[in-house]
Design a protein around this motif. Structure first.
Motif, PDB file in Angstrom:
ATOM      1  N   PHE A 121       0.836  -1.209   0.000  1.00 41.43           N
ATOM      2  CA  PHE A 121       0.000   0.000   0.000  1.00 41.43           C
ATOM      3  C   PHE A 121       0.865   1.251   0.000  1.00 41.43           C
ATOM      4  O   PHE A 121       0.606   2.205  -0.740  1.00 41.43           O
ATOM      5  N   ASN A 122       1.904   1.256   0.835  1.00 40.67           N
ATOM      6  CA  ASN A 122       2.740   2.444   0.981  1.00 40.67           C
ATOM      7  C   ASN A 122       3.547   2.773  -0.265  1.00 40.67           C
ATOM      8  O   ASN A 122       4.003   3.902  -0.431  1.00 40.67           O
ATOM      9  N   LYS A 123       3.703   1.807  -1.169  1.00 38.81           N
ATOM     10  CA  LYS A 123       4.396   2.090  -2.432  1.00 38.81           C
ATOM     11  C   LYS A 123       3.650   3.147  -3.242  1.00 38.81           C
ATOM     12  O   LYS A 123       4.236   3.887  -4.008  1.00 38.81           O
ATOM     13  N   HIS A 124       2.335   3.194  -3.070  1.00 40.09           N
ATOM     14  CA  HIS A 124       1.496   4.095  -3.857  1.00 40.09           C
ATOM     15  C   HIS A 124       1.147   5.392  -3.127  1.00 40.09           C
ATOM     16  O   HIS A 124       0.428   6.217  -3.665  1.00 40.09           O
ATOM     17  N   VAL A 125       1.655   5.551  -1.916  1.00 32.74           N
ATOM     18  CA  VAL A 125       1.358   6.761  -1.147  1.00 32.74           C
ATOM     19  C   VAL A 125       2.374   7.837  -1.510  1.00 32.74           C
ATOM     20  O   VAL A 125       3.585   7.596  -1.512  1.00 32.74           O
ATOM     21  N   ARG A 126       1.864   9.009  -1.828  1.00 30.43           N
ATOM     22  CA  ARG A 126       2.733  10.124  -2.178  1.00 30.43           C
ATOM     23  C   ARG A 126       2.923  10.990  -0.939  1.00 30.43           C
ATOM     24  O   ARG A 126       1.950  11.570  -0.421  1.00 30.43           O
ATOM     25  N   PRO A 127       4.146  11.062  -0.423  1.00 31.71           N
ATOM     26  CA  PRO A 127       4.358  11.876   0.788  1.00 31.71           C
ATOM     27  C   PRO A 127       4.157  13.363   0.488  1.00 31.71           C
ATOM     28  O   PRO A 127       4.545  13.843  -0.573  1.00 31.71           O
TER      29      PRO A 127
END
Length: 149
Positions: A121-127
């Motif tokens: 999931f975190n691969k697709h999260v844009r900080p």
């Protein structure tokens, strides 16, 4: 305070149970309360990827005997029927002793599974970072106080 919608595990299970019920109730959907036992049996005896097991033995510390196994005896049933009462008790005590270890292994599998899901999931999260003075949308909800009594 207890708030059911905030309990992610309960919500996930309820969603799964509802999906199972949708598959087995009649078209009027009025018999769901009569079929919930079947849905729970299906859930408890179905292999789960996160735990690498079925929920039944983790709860009851013994494998479920499927109705089909009573009609066409499986190897497990034949072996159990051939045991003396003393051997059966000894086997059951060994299973109970191993239960805590089995549950601990299952908990570790769940944690690994959740870590893999989180990583994917975190691969697709844009900080995003905000600077002081930037305009942001803030949602402010009224505080609702409830009084018992």
């Amino acid at each position: 305070m207890y708030y059911a919608a905030a309990n992610g595990l309960a919500e996930a299970f309820n969603k799964t149970l509802c999906n199972l019920l949708k598959k087995i109730v009649d078209k009027s959907k009025r018999d769901w309360h009569l079929r919930i036992g079947e849905a729970l049996w299906a859930y408890r005896t179905t292999f789960r990827t996160p735990t690498q097991a079925t929920p039944y033995p983790l709860i009851y510390s013994v494998e479920a005997v499927l109705p089909l196994e009573c009609q066409i005896p499986s190897l497990r049933i034949v072996i159990q029927e051939g045991l003396s009462e003393k051997d059966n008790v000894r086997l059951r005590l060994e299973e109970l002793k191993a239960l805590d270890e089995k549950r601990l292994e299952t908990q570790q599998r769940i944690e690994c599974y959740q870590a893999r899901l989180s990583k994917a999931f975190n691969k697709h999260v844009r900080p995003r970072s905000f600077q002081i003075g930037e305009l942001v949308l803030a949602v402010r909800r009224p505080i609702i106080l409830t009084h018992g009594g």
